[in-house]
Design a protein around this motif. Structure first.
Motif, mmCIF file in Angstrom:
data_model
loop_
_atom_site.group_PDB
_atom_site.id
_atom_site.type_symbol
_atom_site.label_atom_id
_atom_site.label_comp_id
_atom_site.label_asym_id
_atom_site.label_seq_id
_atom_site.Cartn_x
_atom_site.Cartn_y
_atom_site.Cartn_z
ATOM 1 N N GLN A 43 0.812 -1.213 0.000
ATOM 2 C CA GLN A 43 0.000 0.000 0.000
ATOM 3 C C GLN A 43 0.851 1.270 0.000
ATOM 4 O O GLN A 43 0.324 2.359 -0.225
ATOM 5 N N ILE A 44 2.140 1.139 0.304
ATOM 6 C CA ILE A 44 3.025 2.293 0.293
ATOM 7 C C ILE A 44 4.240 1.969 -0.565
ATOM 8 O O ILE A 44 4.504 0.808 -0.862
ATOM 9 N N ARG A 45 5.006 3.001 -0.924
ATOM 10 C CA ARG A 45 6.091 2.825 -1.892
ATOM 11 C C ARG A 45 7.485 2.902 -1.278
ATOM 12 O O ARG A 45 8.455 2.570 -1.926
ATOM 13 N N VAL A 46 7.577 3.362 -0.042
ATOM 14 C CA VAL A 46 8.904 3.506 0.568
ATOM 15 C C VAL A 46 9.380 2.173 1.129
ATOM 16 O O VAL A 46 8.578 1.314 1.500
ATOM 17 N N GLY A 47 10.702 1.997 1.177
ATOM 18 C CA GLY A 47 11.254 0.828 1.833
ATOM 19 C C GLY A 47 11.008 0.894 3.335
ATOM 20 O O GLY A 47 10.851 1.972 3.909
ATOM 21 N N ILE A 48 10.995 -0.269 3.983
ATOM 22 C CA ILE A 48 10.594 -0.353 5.392
ATOM 23 C C ILE A 48 11.705 -0.994 6.221
ATOM 24 O O ILE A 48 12.378 -1.927 5.777
ATOM 25 N N ALA A 49 11.864 -0.497 7.430
ATOM 26 C CA ALA A 49 12.760 -1.120 8.407
ATOM 27 C C ALA A 49 12.090 -1.092 9.780
ATOM 28 O O ALA A 49 11.358 -0.152 10.112
ATOM 29 N N VAL A 50 12.353 -2.121 10.564
ATOM 30 C CA VAL A 50 12.007 -2.130 11.982
ATOM 31 C C VAL A 50 13.315 -1.920 12.728
ATOM 32 O O VAL A 50 14.305 -2.599 12.438
ATOM 33 N N TYR A 51 13.342 -1.000 13.673
ATOM 34 C CA TYR A 51 14.612 -0.720 14.334
ATOM 35 C C TYR A 51 14.391 -0.395 15.812
ATOM 36 O O TYR A 51 13.321 0.074 16.222
#
Length: 949
Positions: A566-574
């Motif tokens: 649903q979104i275009r940015v890359g994702i990180a959990v930090y």
């Protein structure tokens, strides 16, 4: 859908039977579940295992799997048996218990039987791949009447709500003018909002809250079947009082009738949901659908996309693990205050309530769990979710008094009291909650900050609001230590929340966020990486990729986005850990494999515990690079450019000035292949601009594309005319040249380019290269034209290094620094007889320390090329006590050069053999030619030497 998937399933089953010898349901169910999930994924459905289902008689049954869509509608059910069961008898027994008949698949690893609309519609032998594929495809493709009606109701709702909202705005405007009771109640509510949220809240904001309350209160109270929240919550209570002054009788019936079908469909679906987590997911999907229909601008600005359950669950368990590892406490222990600063619909808090043990939860719920929300509708939903979850787990209703209706980034009362607490001086329950939260020592900050960085289309008039204090903190920290030329992206909303949370966190604590992953390796974030490594002692990153703003092979490797694409940015959990007294920072990095789909990424977090993930220990480079480090002599190379040279504070670079390519922000207007077409477009553009300059409310103003800069020019009263000479040639893409209307007012950002190409046309050469941190592959090319910012495509920037610059009145100057010239001279030293370019007043040293005198000469140089520069160099050495014997009949040559002299050097004239006094030798030689210098093409030098013998 795929015979290959079915054959892979058979292979897995054969291996299980071979190695385990088992044919029972528990052993063979998982391979079929995996197969079914792949079929479901192709239809954008999710298969949820063992979800409870309430039968018409009130009993609860648990199908082995339930197919759900994005709106949490039940598309179908799956029930697995083993081959030792009598499948026909089992089917009848399950249907007799009330298992749904709308769309249910029974199988025993030998036969698949499909029921739809209460009747058996298909049957397949597992050995017949084609028949099994047909049954499975039919199963996941079936849309029941209930699902179809709900989908149609949502579509109808999306079309109806905007018009309804406009009608309510008109009604409220009328009430504000004619209804004294409304006027008084609305002013009381507005005062409460100013106390509780922000003193800048105005009546327009209050009006939108009233409209949202009218349109949604019946839906959400019906879903939870609990009016307690609306009776006791302070803001909801005041809203209800305002609404009751006008929303009754015929008016209420008129509005309700227009949404009657939609409400009925929602309520009927809500009545079928008994699982609390599913109820939450349904409510969130409903809220997102409503908000995007009601206010698409706010939905975009606030980042209304909610966090998958797999992420939330993983982050809470990981934060608990880290809290115990570093501080010896769990999340449930006393003294560990937890805050979600952007709670949305309360996803993280409700999951936390489910996670904590009951014996710790009561105290935690009332004292040490906190959350904030800035939008009224999700604030309502979060309240409902949190209180309902607690009651379901603990068996009693307790009001949640630690949810705050506030814009978190404005709430700096915890630290900057003299700047911020002024708007907390009024009384009010919500204000008291803000003050109570600010007094707590926060140990864990967890959540999903909004992602929206900036407005991409200015004509939508939907910018993110500024946050003066937090943006100042970003400027003083992340920006101050950054080296990138353009760092506007660092003011992203998620970066603001990290800055706020870092300042808010206690001396010992954890920040756990899921957000954009650009901070990991983007050049723009080098200052951010430097600062967070100084402010925290442990950093853990799980890089989930999914950046859709890339292309080619890189885009394929990034693959799916864990937020369901649903979104275009890359994702990180930090996770950022701070420990009082600890020295240094350890950074640990884990990344998911390439080409993983959105669902595979969700399963990666669901099936792996934080402590079991393989983390790589990162040692940052001197330039604060965390990943993709290379072994090279980078630090020993000459810097090509540095932003400090623009202010003359540091000239130790090759080029003085450099610039991004032109960022037009309106390519469709200022670019064209045809000069005539471009002229027509820009004449129209200028005309509309001038009309809007005269009348800011000009009805046709949005026929052209505005941006922040052009709006400022209009506000400053800058008049414009069409100038044909501004149409120039531009390097738009590597193999594409276009005509560009080059105008600093109509091109969003021209950066330093007017100094390279005055009026767009001037002699120059540019080295153009892909800027670090861009999402496109690195590329270098040369151009003699203005270059576009996105030379290699969207998602990338282009830096330009010019050979010349044209400051002041446009007089051309070399863009190579004196420092660079000295470096090259020192590195590539010329032979002794190679002339250096000299001008009047220039000097160089001789071995004895003498300096030559450089004078202009009026006499012509050899070759008749006119006046030049004549250098007279005199050097005297002391006579030797024992002069060398003369050589009869020999000439007296000059000392031999270390390298053969160039062929065009004149021969030195012979000297008398008996010469033992002062000898004067004159030689003429051609000098180098270089553009822009006052030195002519040749040099005449006179050497006067006193030499014994």
């Amino acid at each position: 859908m795929s015979i290959q998937l079915i054959r892979q399933y058979h292979t897995k089953v054969a291996k299980i039977i071979q190695y385990s010898g088992s044919h029972n349901e528990s052993a063979l169910r998982k391979p079929f579940q995996d197969l079914l999930e792949q079929y479901a994924r192709a239809r954008s459905l999710e298969l949820i295992a063992e979800l409870d289902y309430r039968t018409p008689s009130g009993a609860t049954v648990y199908p082995d799997g339930t197919l759900k869509d994005a709106l949490r509608q039940d598309w179908g059910y799956w029930e697995s048996k083993d081959q030792f069961d009598d499948l026909e008898a089992e089917i009848q027994a399950k249907l007799a218990k009330g298992y749904p008949k709308s769309n249910i698949l029974f199988e025993d690893t030998r036969t698949a039987v499909l029921y739809q609309a209460g009747q058996e519609v298909a049957r397949a032998d597992f050995k017949d791949d084609q028949a099994l594929d047909t049954v499975l495809a039919r199963f996941v493709s079936y849309e029941s009447r209930e699902v179809r009606e709900f989908r149609e109701a949502i579509e109808q709702f999306s079309q109806e709500v905007p018009a309804l909202a406009e009608d309510l705005r008109a009604i409220i405007a009328e009430q504000a003018a004619t209804n004294p009771a409304f006027q008084q109640s609305a002013q009381t509510f507005l005062q409460l909002c100013r106390e509780a949220i922000n003193p800048a809240v105005d009546m327009a904001d209050a009006r939108e809250m009233i409209i949202q309350h009218v349109l949604t209160q019946d839906i959400f109270t019906k879903i939870f079947d609990d009016p307690q929240f609306h009776l006791e919550n302070n803001i909801a209570q005041r809203l209800g009082q305002v609404v009751n002054t006008f929303y009754h009788g015929a008016m209420r019936h008129q509005i309700s009738d227009r949404l009657g079908h939609y409400y009925a469909t929602i309520n009927a679906r809500a009545a079928q949901i008994y699982n609390h987590q599913e109820k939450q997911k349904f409510l969130k999907a409903l809220y997102e659908s409503f908000y995007r229909a009601y206010n698409p601008k706010a939905a975009d600005r606030l980042g209304i996309v909610y966090t998958p359950h797999e992420i939330v669950s993983f982050m809470i368990e990981a934060a608990d693990t880290l809290a115990f590892k570093h501080f010896g406490k769990t999340l449930g222990d006393k003294g560990v205050d937890i805050l979600d600063p952007a709670t949305g619909t309360g996803t993280f808090i409700t999951e936390l309530i489910d996670y904590l043990p009951p014996h710790q939860l009561a105290y935690k719920y009332q004292n040490e769990i906190h959350c904030n929300e800035v939008a009224i509708l999700p604030y309502y939903i979060a309240n409902l979710n949190i209180e309902f979850t607690y009651r379901q787990k603990m068996g009693q209703y307790v009001e949640f008094q630690n949810i705050v209706f506030v814009d978190t980034l404005d709430n700096l009362g915890f630290k900057y009291a003299n700047k911020q607490l002024d708007f907390f001086h009024l009384a009010g329950e919500n204000v008291a909650r803000i003050q109570r939260q600010n007094e707590r020592d926060i140990s864990v900050i967890i959540g999903n900050p909004p992602y929206n960085a900036w407005q991409e289309n200015f004509n939508l008039q939907n910018p993110n609001r500024p946050y003066k204090e937090i943006d100042g903190r970003i400027k003083d920290t992340y920006i101050k230590h950054g080296t990138a030329q353009n760092q506007i992206a660092v003011y992203d909303m998620y970066t603001r929340f990290i800055r706020w949370s870092t300042d808010r966190l206690g001396q010992n604590g954890i920040i756990a966020f899921v957000s954009n992953n650009s901070f990991i390796d983007a050049q723009t974030y080098d200052g951010f990486r430097k600062v967070v490594a100084e402010e925290f002692n442990e950093i853990y990153i799980i890089d989930l990729k999914g950046n859709a703003r890339t292309s080619g092979e890189r885009r394929q490797r990034e693959a799916g986005n864990i937020f369901g694409d649903q979104i275009r940015v890359g994702i990180a959990v930090y996770f950022l850990v701070r420990r009082a007294g600890a020295v240094g920072c350890h950074i640990y990095y884990n990344t998911i494999g390439d080409y993983a789909s959105a669902k595979e990424k969700q399963l990666y977090l669901r099936d792996n515990r934080f402590q079991d993930l393989p983390f790589e220990h990162i040692i940052p480079s001197q330039r604060h690079v965390w990943i993709n480090q290379t072994e090279n002599d980078w630090d020993d190379l000459l810097p090509l450019a540095n932003k400090d040279t623009k202010t003359d504070s540091n000239k130790e670079t090759v080029f003085t000035l450099f610039s991004n390519g032109v960022k037009t922000q309106r390519d469709e207007w200022v670019y064209d292949y045809s000069k005539d077409t471009l002229a027509d477009k820009m004449q129209f553009f200028v005309d509309i601009y001038q009309q809007t300059l005269a009348n800011p409310a000009h009805p046709d103003r949005f026929q052209i594309k505005w941006d922040r800069e052009l709006t400022k020019y209009r506000e400053r009263g800058i008049n414009k005319t069409f100038e044909e000479e501004r149409i120039v040639t531009s390097q738009y893409r590597p193999f594409v040249k276009m005509r560009l209307y080059f105008d600093p007012h109509f091109n969003g950002m021209t950066y330093q380019l007017p100094l390279f190409f005055p009026h767009g046309e001037a002699e120059n050469l540019l080295i153009c290269f892909t800027d670090s941190g861009s999402e496109k592959p690195f590329m270098v090319m040369a151009s003699n034209h203005l270059t576009d910012l996105h030379l290699v495509g969207a998602g990338s920037s282009t830096q330009c290094l010019p050979l010349y610059r044209y400051p002041g009145q446009g007089q051309r100057e070399d863009n190579i620094t004196d420092w660079a010239l000295a470096q090259f001279r020192a590195r590539y030293q010329p032979s002794p007889l190679t002339p250096l370019p000299l001008g009047e007043g220039d000097s160089f040293s001789l071995p004895g320390g003498e300096e030559p005198e450089i004078k202009p000469s009026s006499s012509p140089l050899p070759g008749g090329e006119g006046p030049g520069v004549r250098a007279t160099i005199s050097s005297t050495t002391q006579p030797s006590t024992t002069p060398p014997p003369p050589t009869p009949n020999a000439s007296h040559p000059s000392p031999p050069p270390s390298k053969p002299a160039p062929a065009n050097y004149a021969e030195m004239p012979p000297m008398p053999k008996s010469c033992c006094g002062n000898c004067s030798v004159t030689a003429s030689l051609p000098g180098p030619s270089f553009g822009g210098s006052t030195l002519s093409a040749a040099l005449s030098l006179t050497f006067t030497a006193t030499k014994p013998g």
